[in-house]
Write a protein that holds these residues in place. Structure first.
Motif, PDB file in Angstrom:
ATOM      1  N   ILE A  70       0.871  -1.173   0.000  1.00  0.00           N
ATOM      2  CA  ILE A  70       0.000   0.000   0.000  1.00  0.00           C
ATOM      3  C   ILE A  70       0.907   1.222   0.000  1.00  0.00           C
ATOM      4  CG2 ILE A  70      -1.741   1.316   1.261  1.00  0.00           C
ATOM      5  CD1 ILE A  70      -2.664  -1.326   2.519  1.00  0.00           C
ATOM      6  N   PHE A  83      -2.480   7.665  -3.800  1.00  0.00           N
ATOM      7  CA  PHE A  83      -2.649   6.499  -2.939  1.00  0.00           C
ATOM      8  C   PHE A  83      -2.830   5.292  -3.852  1.00  0.00           C
ATOM      9  CE2 PHE A  83      -4.608  10.249  -1.118  1.00  0.00           C
ATOM     10  CZ  PHE A  83      -3.928  10.359   0.084  1.00  0.00           C
ATOM     11  N   TYR A  85      -2.164   0.661  -4.430  1.00  0.00           N
ATOM     12  CA  TYR A  85      -1.859  -0.649  -3.866  1.00  0.00           C
ATOM     13  C   TYR A  85      -1.509  -1.625  -4.978  1.00  0.00           C
ATOM     14  CZ  TYR A  85      -6.695  -1.742  -5.174  1.00  0.00           C
ATOM     15  OH  TYR A  85      -7.862  -1.924  -5.870  1.00  0.00           O
ATOM     16  N   CYS A  86      -0.857  -2.712  -4.558  1.00  0.00           N
ATOM     17  CA  CYS A  86      -0.389  -3.734  -5.492  1.00  0.00           C
ATOM     18  C   CYS A  86      -0.436  -5.081  -4.779  1.00  0.00           C
ATOM     19  CB  CYS A  86       1.051  -3.409  -5.888  1.00  0.00           C
ATOM     20  SG  CYS A  86       1.853  -4.647  -6.925  1.00  0.00           S
ATOM     21  N   ASP A  87      -0.827  -6.143  -5.505  1.00  0.00           N
ATOM     22  CA  ASP A  87      -0.819  -7.474  -4.911  1.00  0.00           C
ATOM     23  C   ASP A  87       0.340  -8.301  -5.475  1.00  0.00           C
ATOM     24  OD1 ASP A  87      -1.615  -8.461  -7.413  1.00  0.00           O
ATOM     25  OD2 ASP A  87      -3.666  -8.863  -6.791  1.00  0.00           O
ATOM     26  N   GLN A  92      -2.413  -3.599  -9.968  1.00  0.00           N
ATOM     27  CA  GLN A  92      -2.195  -2.309  -9.335  1.00  0.00           C
ATOM     28  C   GLN A  92      -3.355  -1.363  -9.593  1.00  0.00           C
ATOM     29  OE1 GLN A  92       2.009  -1.056 -10.003  1.00  0.00           O
ATOM     30  NE2 GLN A  92       2.154  -3.018 -11.072  1.00  0.00           N
ATOM     31  N   VAL A 113       0.672   2.354  -9.409  1.00  0.00           N
ATOM     32  CA  VAL A 113       0.460   2.577  -7.980  1.00  0.00           C
ATOM     33  C   VAL A 113       0.642   4.029  -7.556  1.00  0.00           C
ATOM     34  CG1 VAL A 113       0.965   0.231  -7.226  1.00  0.00           C
ATOM     35  CG2 VAL A 113       2.830   1.880  -7.395  1.00  0.00           C
ATOM     36  N   TYR A 155       5.170   3.567   2.405  1.00  0.00           N
ATOM     37  CA  TYR A 155       4.607   2.292   1.979  1.00  0.00           C
ATOM     38  C   TYR A 155       4.398   1.362   3.165  1.00  0.00           C
ATOM     39  CZ  TYR A 155       9.302   0.284   2.407  1.00  0.00           C
ATOM     40  OH  TYR A 155      10.514  -0.132   2.893  1.00  0.00           O
TER      41      TYR A 155
END
Length: 159
Positions: A70, A83, A85-87, A92, A113, A155
């Protein structure tokens, strides 16, 4: 109305499961604590000069390979924030303030991101390009000649 209740690790909890035909399950507080005990979290900060050229920047020292990230970013003394996020699959998303383009406006982006945008032709766009054993890399794209400033990227990494 809220009533405070103190529970211990050996106390039993009754959990309703809406996805299982409303069946209830019993577990202990310790069982729930064990479920999240393996969670690793690292918070950190990286900085980038907003005038820097397009390139890849590695963030190391996380201590593990992230499964999720995040990001919260802003530019010093500018009306720019982002702002994202990425998995683990590098999916993203982001939301960013583009006050320099449209007054008090926010927008989203489905493949990066971070986006710090001075105006429609001057920005820094970041995408997580790799997750490594001790951190991650962000591929930055610079457009236009941006005014001086420092991007502060906070982050939170999860494993």
């Amino acid at each position: 109305d809220f009533t405070e209740v103190v529970v211990t690790a050996s106390d039993s909890l009754l959990l309703g499961d809406a996805t299982d035909s409303g069946n209830t399950k019993r577990d202990t507080v310790q069982g729930l604590l064990d479920l999240v005990s393996g969670l690793q979290v690292k918070v950190g900060r990286i900085t980038r000069d907003i005038t820097s050229a397009t390139g890849v920047v590695a963030a190391t020292g996380v201590g593990f390979q992230p499964k999720g990230l995040i990001f919260f970013a802003a530019v010093s003394d500018k009306a720019m924030a982002s702002f994202g996020y990425c998995d683990a699959d590098l999916t993203q998303k982001l939301i960013y303030d583009y006050d320099g383009v449209v007054d008090e406006a926010w927008s989203g982006n489905a493949s990066n991101v971070l986006l710090l945008r001075e105006n429609s032709a001057k920005y820094q766009l970041g995408a997580v390009s790799a997750l490594g054993a001790d951190g991650f890399s962000i591929s930055w794209v610079k457009a236009g000649t941006t005014s001086a400033g420092s991007i502060q990227v906070n982050y939170m990494a999860f494993a």
